[in-house]
Design an enzyme around this catalytic site. Structure first.
Site, PDB file in Angstrom:
ATOM      1  N   GLY A  39       0.800  -1.322   0.294  1.00 15.95           N
ATOM      2  CA  GLY A  39       0.032  -0.069  -0.001  1.00 15.95           C
ATOM      3  C   GLY A  39       0.953   1.343  -0.027  1.00 15.95           C
ATOM      4  O   GLY A  39       0.592   2.208  -0.770  1.00 15.95           O
TER       5      GLY A  39
ATOM      6  N   ASN B 217      -7.564   4.133   8.657  1.00 19.55           N
ATOM      7  CA  ASN B 217      -6.947   3.270   9.456  1.00 19.55           C
ATOM      8  C   ASN B 217      -6.936   3.124  10.891  1.00 19.55           C
ATOM      9  O   ASN B 217      -6.739   2.135  11.515  1.00 19.55           O
ATOM     10  CB  ASN B 217      -5.401   2.968   8.950  1.00 19.55           C
ATOM     11  CG  ASN B 217      -4.791   4.248   8.834  1.00 19.55           C
ATOM     12  OD1 ASN B 217      -5.107   5.293   8.198  1.00 19.55           O
ATOM     13  ND2 ASN B 217      -3.768   4.325   9.618  1.00 19.55           N
TER      14      ASN B 217
ATOM     15  N   SER C 189      -3.810  -3.105  -0.670  1.00 16.07           N
ATOM     16  CA  SER C 189      -2.542  -3.828  -0.074  1.00 16.07           C
ATOM     17  C   SER C 189      -2.994  -5.331   0.255  1.00 16.07           C
ATOM     18  O   SER C 189      -4.149  -5.293   0.797  1.00 16.07           O
ATOM     19  CB  SER C 189      -2.226  -3.095   1.325  1.00 16.07           C
ATOM     20  OG  SER C 189      -1.184  -3.911   2.067  1.00 16.07           O
TER      21      SER C 189
ATOM     22  N   HIS D  41      -1.924  -7.521   2.581  1.00 17.69           N
ATOM     23  CA  HIS D  41      -2.018  -7.967   4.032  1.00 17.69           C
ATOM     24  C   HIS D  41      -2.830  -7.749   4.867  1.00 17.69           C
ATOM     25  O   HIS D  41      -3.085  -7.950   5.957  1.00 17.69           O
ATOM     26  CB  HIS D  41      -0.538  -7.840   4.573  1.00 17.69           C
ATOM     27  CG  HIS D  41      -0.384  -6.454   4.990  1.00 17.69           C
ATOM     28  ND1 HIS D  41      -0.227  -6.153   6.244  1.00 17.69           N
ATOM     29  CD2 HIS D  41       0.073  -5.434   4.333  1.00 17.69           C
ATOM     30  CE1 HIS D  41       0.175  -4.865   6.388  1.00 17.69           C
ATOM     31  NE2 HIS D  41       0.380  -4.434   5.304  1.00 17.69           N
TER      32      HIS D  41
ATOM     33  N   THR E 269      11.061  -6.960 -11.509  1.00 17.19           N
ATOM     34  CA  THR E 269      10.530  -8.370 -11.586  1.00 17.19           C
ATOM     35  C   THR E 269       9.267  -8.674 -10.612  1.00 17.19           C
ATOM     36  O   THR E 269       9.565  -8.450  -9.420  1.00 17.19           O
ATOM     37  CB  THR E 269      11.614  -9.536 -11.496  1.00 17.19           C
ATOM     38  OG1 THR E 269      12.624  -9.371 -12.602  1.00 17.19           O
ATOM     39  CG2 THR E 269      11.079 -10.839 -11.530  1.00 17.19           C
TER      40      THR E 269
ATOM     41  N   CYS F 125       1.866   6.768  16.181  1.00 16.69           N
ATOM     42  CA  CYS F 125       2.914   8.080  16.349  1.00 16.69           C
ATOM     43  C   CYS F 125       3.822   8.243  15.244  1.00 16.69           C
ATOM     44  O   CYS F 125       4.193   7.302  14.352  1.00 16.69           O
ATOM     45  CB  CYS F 125       4.056   7.855  17.664  1.00 16.69           C
ATOM     46  SG  CYS F 125       3.241   7.367  19.142  1.00 16.69           S
TER      47      CYS F 125
HETATM   48  N1  PLP Z   1      -2.981   2.989   3.811  1.00 16.47           N
HETATM   49  C1  PLP Z   1      -3.500   2.586   4.972  1.00 16.47           C
HETATM   50  C2  PLP Z   1      -4.905   3.148   5.081  1.00 16.47           C
HETATM   51  C3  PLP Z   1      -3.299   1.658   5.612  1.00 16.47           C
HETATM   52  O1  PLP Z   1      -3.608   1.355   6.876  1.00 16.47           O
HETATM   53  C4  PLP Z   1      -1.721   1.178   5.529  1.00 16.47           C
HETATM   54  C5  PLP Z   1      -1.066   0.007   6.436  1.00 16.47           C
HETATM   55  O2  PLP Z   1      -1.201   0.097   7.489  1.00 16.47           O
HETATM   56  C6  PLP Z   1      -0.830   1.445   4.472  1.00 16.47           C
HETATM   57  C7  PLP Z   1      -1.495   2.323   3.605  1.00 16.47           C
HETATM   58  C8  PLP Z   1       0.347   0.991   4.063  1.00 16.47           C
HETATM   59  O3  PLP Z   1       0.142  -0.217   3.440  1.00 16.47           O
HETATM   60  P1  PLP Z   1       1.372  -1.443   3.398  1.00 16.47           P
HETATM   61  O4  PLP Z   1       1.516  -1.942   4.685  1.00 16.47           O
HETATM   62  O5  PLP Z   1       0.877  -2.494   2.383  1.00 16.47           O
HETATM   63  O6  PLP Z   1       2.813  -0.407   2.827  1.00 16.47           O
END
Ligand code: PLP
Length: 389
Positions: A71, A151, A199, A201, A237, A324
């Site tokens: 992400g 998030n 993303s 994960h 790649t 933080c």
């Molecule tokens: N954007 C949001 C809203 C997220 O919650 C996160 C991960 O916590 C990210 C971007 C970053 O994604 P990644 O951990 O795959 O780099």
């Protein structure tokens, strides 16, 4: 002691079915998807199948999906790529104050490089007002960025309205959908966002894989240069195993979304009810327009780090509620933008449910939470100041 994992917004466990989809690409002979021979063709086939599944999750066409390392890279690619592809006189962007650091820091970098950024405020729930977005757009605006779902506090943005406001002015809107994908019905065919960050994960796929959706015809300059993979937008790649896992995770998320989100929402509401009945415990974020799995609480008179560690010792993994900044010990800008003070930010915890959590785990958590809060308040020097009796 079995760990009860309630930090699914940080990362989700790898689904067994996803792991099975990845394994054939991890051992033995692995072709490079760019190679012409049969091993290469088989790797290419896996990448393209995954592209189809990720595209379907967000209502996109496969050729609009570009795989990245996660992400963070997708957000960086969107912001820097949109800025670089804009006409030279367009040196302004609008970015919400509640963005994830991947967007916020990329925007700050642009600011240092001479871009003017309008930092768009939010209300007390963390919601962006489409009218405020509209009035901040200018003739020299290159792009705007507002996330689908926050998030930290879980608030959902009125993305359709925000995207329409931007589309009417012909200004691209980047939307970070990392937390929303697999939980919210995202249809890029219906909502005129220009780019979407995803993303793997966060939806039971592997860490280190993501994607950027770029609407057909949208212009985003690459930020990595090399062999021209991913249509030239993201050289390097491909991580075939990771991408195959992402594809399977996206396929399952789409297929199981309704069941997963109603299961999560029921547990979420139970946690909200069971924790906020304690004195001095409040829910942050929007009460209804929030992610199905997010509970974000301010616990007066308790320091979040202590609460997270004590809960961990009892077998419950939850997150600190205020990410933080890495430079120093400052509370995250999200709660600040919502009008909260530093003291409140440091008393915030995030409990994020996953598809595999059981109601008994949630009941155990509520009981453990109440006990920990009581004990920590007894020990806390801020107890009296916070007015807890
Ligand atoms: N954007 C949001 C809203 C997220 O919650 C996160 C991960 O916590 C990210 C971007 C970053 O994604 P990644 O951990 O795959 O780099």
């Amino acid at each position: 002691m079995d760990l009860v994992y309630l930090d699914n917004a940080a990362t989700t466990p790898l689904d067994e079915r996803v792991l099975s989809a990845m394994l054939p690409h991890l051992g033995g002979l692995r072709g490079n998807p760019s190679s012409l021979h049969a091993a290469g063709a088989s790797a290419r086939e896996a990448v393209e199948a995954a592209r189809g599944s990720v595209a379907a999750l967000v209502g996109a066409s496969p050729h609009e999906v570009f795989f990245t390392s996660g992400g963070t890279e997708a957000d960086n690619l969107a912001l820097l790529g949109l800025a670089r592809s804009a006409r030279p006189e367009k040196r302004h962007a609008v970015v919400s104050k509640v963005e994830h650091a991947a967007v916020r820091e990329a925007a700050k970098y642009l600011e240092k490089s001479g871009f003017e950024i309008t930092w768009l405020g939010v209300d007390g729930y963390g919601t962006v007002d489409p009218e405020k977005l509209e009035s901040s757009l200018r003739d020299d605006t290159a792009f705007a960025a507002v996330m689908w779902a926050n998030n930290e506090v879980g608030t959902l943005q009125p993305v359709r309205k925000l995207a329409e406001v931007c589309a009417e002015r012909g200004i691209p809107l980047h939307c970070d959908a990392v937390q929303a994908a697999g939980r919210e019905d995202i249809d890029a065919g219906e909502v005129p966002v220009s780019t979407l960050a995803l993303s793997a994960h966060k939806l039971y796929g592997p860490q280190g894989v993501g994607a950027l959706y770029v609407r057909d015809g949208g212009e985003v300059c690459p930020i990595l240069f090399g062999g021209g993979q991913e249509g030239g937008l993201r050289s390097g790649t491909e991580d075939v195993a990771g991408i195959a896992g992402f594809g399977e995770a996206a396929r399952l998320a789409r297929e199981e979304m309704t069941g997963r989100t109603s299961h999560e929402a029921a547990l979420r509401d139970r946690i909200i009810a069971g924790t906020t009945e304690l004195p001095g415990v409040r829910l942050n974020g929007h009460p209804e327009r929030r992610l199905s799995n997010n509970v974000h609480l301010t616990v007066d008179g308790v320091e979040a780090e202590g609460l997270v560690l004590v809960l961990d010792a009892l077998g419950y993994a939850v997150g600190k509620g205020s990410a933080c900044s890495s430079a120093g010990h400052k509370a995250s800008p999200v709660l600040e933008a919502m009008g909260q003070g530093e003291r409140e930010a440091f008393s915030a915890v995030r409990v994020s449910i996953g598809k595999d959590n059981a109601p008994e785990e949630v009941e155990g958590f509520i009981e453990a939470f109440a006990g920990c809060v009581e004990r920590l308040r007894e020990l806390s020097p801020v107890r009296t100041e916070a007015g807890i009796s």
